[in-house]
Design an enzyme around this catalytic site. Structure first.
Site, PDB file in Angstrom:
ATOM      1  N   GLY A  24       8.751   1.230 -18.848  1.00 58.62           N
ATOM      2  CA  GLY A  24       7.577   2.013 -18.467  1.00 58.62           C
ATOM      3  C   GLY A  24       7.988   3.470 -18.457  1.00 58.62           C
ATOM      4  O   GLY A  24       8.616   3.939 -17.512  1.00 58.62           O
TER       5      GLY A  24
ATOM      6  N   GLY B 286       8.197   7.100 -14.767  1.00 61.00           N
ATOM      7  CA  GLY B 286       9.373   6.389 -15.289  1.00 61.00           C
ATOM      8  C   GLY B 286      10.346   7.339 -15.956  1.00 61.00           C
ATOM      9  O   GLY B 286      11.561   7.298 -15.714  1.00 61.00           O
TER      10      GLY B 286
ATOM     11  N   SER C 193       7.762   7.012  -3.401  1.00 63.14           N
ATOM     12  CA  SER C 193       6.774   8.032  -3.072  1.00 63.14           C
ATOM     13  C   SER C 193       7.280   9.435  -3.389  1.00 63.14           C
ATOM     14  O   SER C 193       8.474   9.691  -3.325  1.00 63.14           O
ATOM     15  CB  SER C 193       6.407   7.968  -1.589  1.00 63.14           C
ATOM     16  OG  SER C 193       5.455   8.969  -1.302  1.00 63.14           O
TER      17      SER C 193
ATOM     18  N   GLY D  76       5.298  11.327  -5.912  1.00 62.97           N
ATOM     19  CA  GLY D  76       4.611  11.749  -7.132  1.00 62.97           C
ATOM     20  C   GLY D  76       5.592  12.085  -8.242  1.00 62.97           C
ATOM     21  O   GLY D  76       6.782  11.745  -8.184  1.00 62.97           O
TER      22      GLY D  76
ATOM     23  N   LYS E 247       5.382   0.692   1.814  1.00 68.59           N
ATOM     24  CA  LYS E 247       4.788   1.722   0.944  1.00 68.59           C
ATOM     25  C   LYS E 247       3.262   1.683   1.024  1.00 68.59           C
ATOM     26  O   LYS E 247       2.599   2.725   1.013  1.00 68.59           O
ATOM     27  CB  LYS E 247       5.254   1.525  -0.512  1.00 68.59           C
ATOM     28  CG  LYS E 247       4.594   2.483  -1.519  1.00 68.59           C
ATOM     29  CD  LYS E 247       4.860   3.936  -1.172  1.00 68.59           C
ATOM     30  CE  LYS E 247       4.422   4.978  -2.159  1.00 68.59           C
ATOM     31  NZ  LYS E 247       3.191   4.941  -2.823  1.00 68.59           N
TER      32      LYS E 247
ATOM     33  N   HIS F  70       2.311   3.430   4.114  1.00 69.38           N
ATOM     34  CA  HIS F  70       2.504   4.863   3.845  1.00 69.38           C
ATOM     35  C   HIS F  70       1.231   5.411   3.186  1.00 69.38           C
ATOM     36  O   HIS F  70       0.699   6.456   3.574  1.00 69.38           O
ATOM     37  CB  HIS F  70       3.719   5.056   2.929  1.00 69.38           C
ATOM     38  CG  HIS F  70       3.814   6.406   2.287  1.00 69.38           C
ATOM     39  ND1 HIS F  70       3.023   6.792   1.219  1.00 69.38           N
ATOM     40  CD2 HIS F  70       4.595   7.489   2.562  1.00 69.38           C
ATOM     41  CE1 HIS F  70       3.322   8.023   0.869  1.00 69.38           C
ATOM     42  NE2 HIS F  70       4.263   8.478   1.666  1.00 69.38           N
ATOM     43  N   ASN F  71       0.743   4.699   2.187  1.00 72.72           N
ATOM     44  CA  ASN F  71      -0.440   5.189   1.480  1.00 72.72           C
ATOM     45  C   ASN F  71      -1.697   5.139   2.344  1.00 72.72           C
ATOM     46  O   ASN F  71      -2.559   6.011   2.228  1.00 72.72           O
ATOM     47  CB  ASN F  71      -0.653   4.380   0.184  1.00 72.72           C
ATOM     48  CG  ASN F  71       0.269   4.852  -0.922  1.00 72.72           C
ATOM     49  OD1 ASN F  71       1.361   5.342  -0.645  1.00 72.72           O
ATOM     50  ND2 ASN F  71      -0.135   4.711  -2.162  1.00 72.72           N
TER      51      ASN F  71
ATOM     52  N   GLU G 277      -1.536   8.124   4.277  1.00 70.00           N
ATOM     53  CA  GLU G 277      -1.837   9.222   3.335  1.00 70.00           C
ATOM     54  C   GLU G 277      -3.364   9.387   3.186  1.00 70.00           C
ATOM     55  O   GLU G 277      -3.894  10.499   3.281  1.00 70.00           O
ATOM     56  CB  GLU G 277      -1.176   8.869   1.991  1.00 70.00           C
ATOM     57  CG  GLU G 277      -1.497   9.757   0.805  1.00 70.00           C
ATOM     58  CD  GLU G 277      -0.854   9.181  -0.479  1.00 70.00           C
ATOM     59  OE1 GLU G 277       0.368   8.965  -0.509  1.00 70.00           O
ATOM     60  OE2 GLU G 277      -1.601   8.941  -1.452  1.00 70.00           O
TER      61      GLU G 277
ATOM     62  N   LYS H 136      -6.858   4.151  -6.203  1.00 71.62           N
ATOM     63  CA  LYS H 136      -6.248   3.060  -6.982  1.00 71.62           C
ATOM     64  C   LYS H 136      -6.134   1.775  -6.181  1.00 71.62           C
ATOM     65  O   LYS H 136      -5.801   0.742  -6.729  1.00 71.62           O
ATOM     66  CB  LYS H 136      -4.868   3.480  -7.490  1.00 71.62           C
ATOM     67  CG  LYS H 136      -4.920   4.570  -8.533  1.00 71.62           C
ATOM     68  CD  LYS H 136      -3.695   4.515  -9.435  1.00 71.62           C
ATOM     69  CE  LYS H 136      -3.531   5.803 -10.205  1.00 71.62           C
ATOM     70  NZ  LYS H 136      -2.912   6.852  -9.364  1.00 71.62           N
TER      71      LYS H 136
ATOM     72  N   ARG I  88     -21.789 -14.443  22.233  1.00 72.04           N
ATOM     73  CA  ARG I  88     -21.282 -15.491  21.325  1.00 72.04           C
ATOM     74  C   ARG I  88     -21.515 -16.872  21.938  1.00 72.04           C
ATOM     75  O   ARG I  88     -21.871 -17.832  21.265  1.00 72.04           O
ATOM     76  CB  ARG I  88     -19.788 -15.297  21.050  1.00 72.04           C
ATOM     77  CG  ARG I  88     -19.474 -14.070  20.206  1.00 72.04           C
ATOM     78  CD  ARG I  88     -17.962 -13.898  20.021  1.00 72.04           C
ATOM     79  NE  ARG I  88     -17.392 -14.933  19.178  1.00 72.04           N
ATOM     80  CZ  ARG I  88     -16.520 -15.853  19.607  1.00 72.04           C
ATOM     81  NH1 ARG I  88     -16.140 -15.870  20.872  1.00 72.04           N
ATOM     82  NH2 ARG I  88     -16.051 -16.753  18.765  1.00 72.04           N
TER      83      ARG I  88
ATOM     84  N   HIS J 275     -19.762 -20.621  21.804  1.00 77.04           N
ATOM     85  CA  HIS J 275     -18.375 -20.339  21.403  1.00 77.04           C
ATOM     86  C   HIS J 275     -17.416 -20.280  22.579  1.00 77.04           C
ATOM     87  O   HIS J 275     -16.229 -20.079  22.380  1.00 77.04           O
ATOM     88  CB  HIS J 275     -18.319 -19.032  20.592  1.00 77.04           C
ATOM     89  CG  HIS J 275     -19.048 -19.127  19.288  1.00 77.04           C
ATOM     90  ND1 HIS J 275     -18.695 -20.004  18.300  1.00 77.04           N
ATOM     91  CD2 HIS J 275     -20.148 -18.477  18.824  1.00 77.04           C
ATOM     92  CE1 HIS J 275     -19.521 -19.888  17.270  1.00 77.04           C
ATOM     93  NE2 HIS J 275     -20.425 -18.964  17.572  1.00 77.04           N
TER      94      HIS J 275
HETATM   95  C1  6PG Z   1       2.975   8.547  -3.446  1.00 78.74           C
HETATM   96  C2  6PG Z   1       1.514   8.362  -3.736  1.00 78.74           C
HETATM   97  C3  6PG Z   1       1.352   7.631  -5.028  1.00 78.74           C
HETATM   98  C4  6PG Z   1      -0.006   7.776  -5.681  1.00 78.74           C
HETATM   99  C5  6PG Z   1      -1.106   7.081  -4.938  1.00 78.74           C
HETATM  100  C6  6PG Z   1      -2.459   7.638  -5.248  1.00 78.74           C
HETATM  101  O1  6PG Z   1       3.387   8.094  -2.394  1.00 78.74           O
HETATM  102  O2  6PG Z   1       3.661   9.142  -4.268  1.00 78.74           O
HETATM  103  O3  6PG Z   1       0.906   7.654  -2.715  1.00 78.74           O
HETATM  104  O4  6PG Z   1       1.740   6.318  -4.798  1.00 78.74           O
HETATM  105  O5  6PG Z   1      -0.317   9.101  -5.882  1.00 78.74           O
HETATM  106  O6  6PG Z   1      -1.068   5.753  -5.362  1.00 78.74           O
HETATM  107  O7  6PG Z   1      -3.327   6.740  -4.736  1.00 78.74           O
HETATM  108  P1  6PG Z   1      -4.859   6.781  -4.976  1.00 78.74           P
HETATM  109  O8  6PG Z   1      -5.092   6.926  -6.453  1.00 78.74           O
HETATM  110  O9  6PG Z   1      -5.336   5.474  -4.459  1.00 78.74           O
HETATM  111  O10 6PG Z   1      -5.367   7.956  -4.210  1.00 78.74           O
END
Ligand code: 6PG
Length: 474
Positions: free
Chosen positions: A13, A18, A130, A132, A184, A187-188, A191, A262, A448, A454
């Protein structure tokens, strides 16, 4: 191509991530090989003309160029492609070789691959990366999990290419099986939450305080010098400065207000709900990205339900920006706290053997959510490895208490003026319920039981009970 080229590390990749990561590894003196089924990408790699990087047009040539045991990383889009590439690899590599999935794979897929590959005799590591494109080239934060023995083999390479924080590499073994990709994913999720909070902050500064772009830039710039210092505020500051050559307005103002995703934020919310862990700021961040896509609906509704002409707050701006700083601090702490709580619970449920202080430590550099505040998180978990929730840490408790008046003001003003701050509100609502000994959920239990038998439990009495609620003795 010479036949005797022998490399230590292979990458499948050769997209920007990559290729950049491979160049980073080559910078450390390792011979590297690359493969992609897009021949243009292989050529681009070879056109770098680097002595110790070679791209190969076939998977066989690629695999043959690697020393044994072969170490091969995949940086391909998450999902089916990962399985396709692994299957292809299994036909050409040997038992004992190491496969690292460095993409944003769903932890459930990693769990399955991990068990399957172990059964077949291959070493598998699911690793979150992580930082970018720039991070990949200059030093990412990495979250490997899975085969501990294989991690030992690749540890020296990963430690060399990782970002450094206080002189220490921002990589560490996270835990069993899918632990790396789970960490991870969280983490996102954090984010997403912080990005949503920043966009709401922008809304208050622009609509509530009517600051111009330059002043908004200055607010973020100032914040980035203090306790809010973070990569996400740093890039936001840059965005509030960027003009296209020859133009005198911000590029930001030309960008459509429809946010893409994503999926990793959504997976965090889904995983949290599966484990019954509340992460409402992350949930809201995912939902607001979704709402942003309904531009036509929003445009129709804007005519039907117009805002008041003027959203401007009648306040002293400097004083208000201080309150907003407190509010942001409070909500940001809450976003991290929710993510860490999810990790705490997932660790028990999935027996990952996570170390929360180690996670905070490797997030301090290289990754997207790196921030000054991670130092406080690190200290909190270092002091108490069993800490269940960050809100219970003494130092964090003190700072949160001092920031509550700021977030109350900011949320209530927004409600009164019709400025949407769903993530700030979620942070405050979560906190106010979190610190409530008696939630009103007894009513939910009664309801409930009323409509579905329930049952409910009683204070001070063992057992479960049911009532025929219609037999009201009034
Ligand atoms: C990182 C980012 C990376 C990516 C995200 C974007 O830690 O470097 O999180 O993994 O930029 O997947 O995510 P979205 O497209 O969902 O905003």
């Amino acid at each position: 191509m010479e036949n005797n080229y022998q490399s230590t590390f292979g990458m499948i990749g050769l997209g920007t991530m990559g290729s950049n990561l491979l160049q980073n590894i080559a910078d450390q003196g390792y011979n590297c090989s690359g493969y992609d089924n897009d021949i243009n990408k292989v050529e681009q790699l070879n056109n770098l003309n680097r002595q110790n990087i070679k791209g190969f047009a076939t998977i066989n040539d690629f695999v043959n160029s690697l020393k044994s045991p072969k170490t091969i990383m995949l940086l391909v889009p998450a999902g089916k492609i990962v399985d396709i590439v692994i299957n292809e690899l299994l036909g050409v590599i040997n038992k004992g070789d190491i496969i690292i999935d460095g993409g944003n794979s769903h932890f459930i897929d990693t769990e399955r691959r991990s068990k399957d590959l172990e059964r077949k005799g291959f070493h598998f590591i699911g690793m979150g990366v992580s930082g970018g494109e720039e991070g990949a080239r200059k030093g990412p934060s990495m979250m490997p999990g899975g085969d501990a023995q294989a991690y030992k083999t690749i540890q020296p390479i990963l430690e060399k290419i990782a970002a450094k924080d206080n002189g220490e590499p921002t990589v560490a073994y996270m835990g069993n099986r899918s632990a790396g990709h789970f960490v991870k994913m969280v983490h996102n999720g954090i984010e997403y939450a912080i990005m949503q909070l920043l966009s709401e902050t922008y809304q208050v500064l622009k609509k509530g305080l009517e600051l111009n772009d330059e002043d908004i830039h200055d607010v973020f710039d100032t914040w980035n010098q203090g306790r809010l210092q973070s990569y996400l505020i740093e890039i936001t500051t840059d965005i509030f400065k960027y003009k296209k050559p020859g133009e005198n307005h911000l590029l930001l103002n030309d960008i459509k207000d429809e946010a893409k995703a994503k999926g990793t934020g959504k997976w965090t919310s889904q995983a949290a709900m599966d484990l019954s862990v509340p992460v409402p700021i992350i949930d809201i961040a995912v939902s607001m990205r979704d709402l942003s896509k309904y531009k036509d609906l929003r445009t129709q509704a804007a005519t039907l339900y117009p805002h008041a002409n003027n959203l401007k707050y009648e306040v002293d701006k400097d004083d208000y920006i201080n309150k907003l700083e407190q509010a942001f601090y409070f909500a940001m702490v809450s976003a991290y706290a929710q993510g860490m709580h999810l990790l705490y619970c997932a660790n028990i449920e999935y027996d990952y053997k996570l170390n929360l202080d180690l996670i905070a430590k490797i997030w301090r550099g290289g990754c997207i959510i790196r921030s000054e505040f991670l130092e406080d998180i690190y200290r909190a978990y270092k002091k108490d490895h069993e800490l269940e929730h960050l809100f219970l840490d003494d130092a964090i408790h003190k700072n949160l208490i001092e920031s509550t008046s700021g977030i109350r003001t900011v949320v209530s003003d927004a409600v009164c003026h019709g400025v949407a701050l769903p993530a700030y509100s979620a942070a405050l609502g979560y906190f106010d319920n979190f610190r409530t000994k008696n939630m009103p959920s007894n009513l939910i239990q009664a309801q409930r039981d009323y409509f579905g038998s329930h049952t409910y439990e009683l204070i001070g009495e063992e057992g479960v009970f049911h009532t025929e609620w219609k037999n009201i003795n009034s």
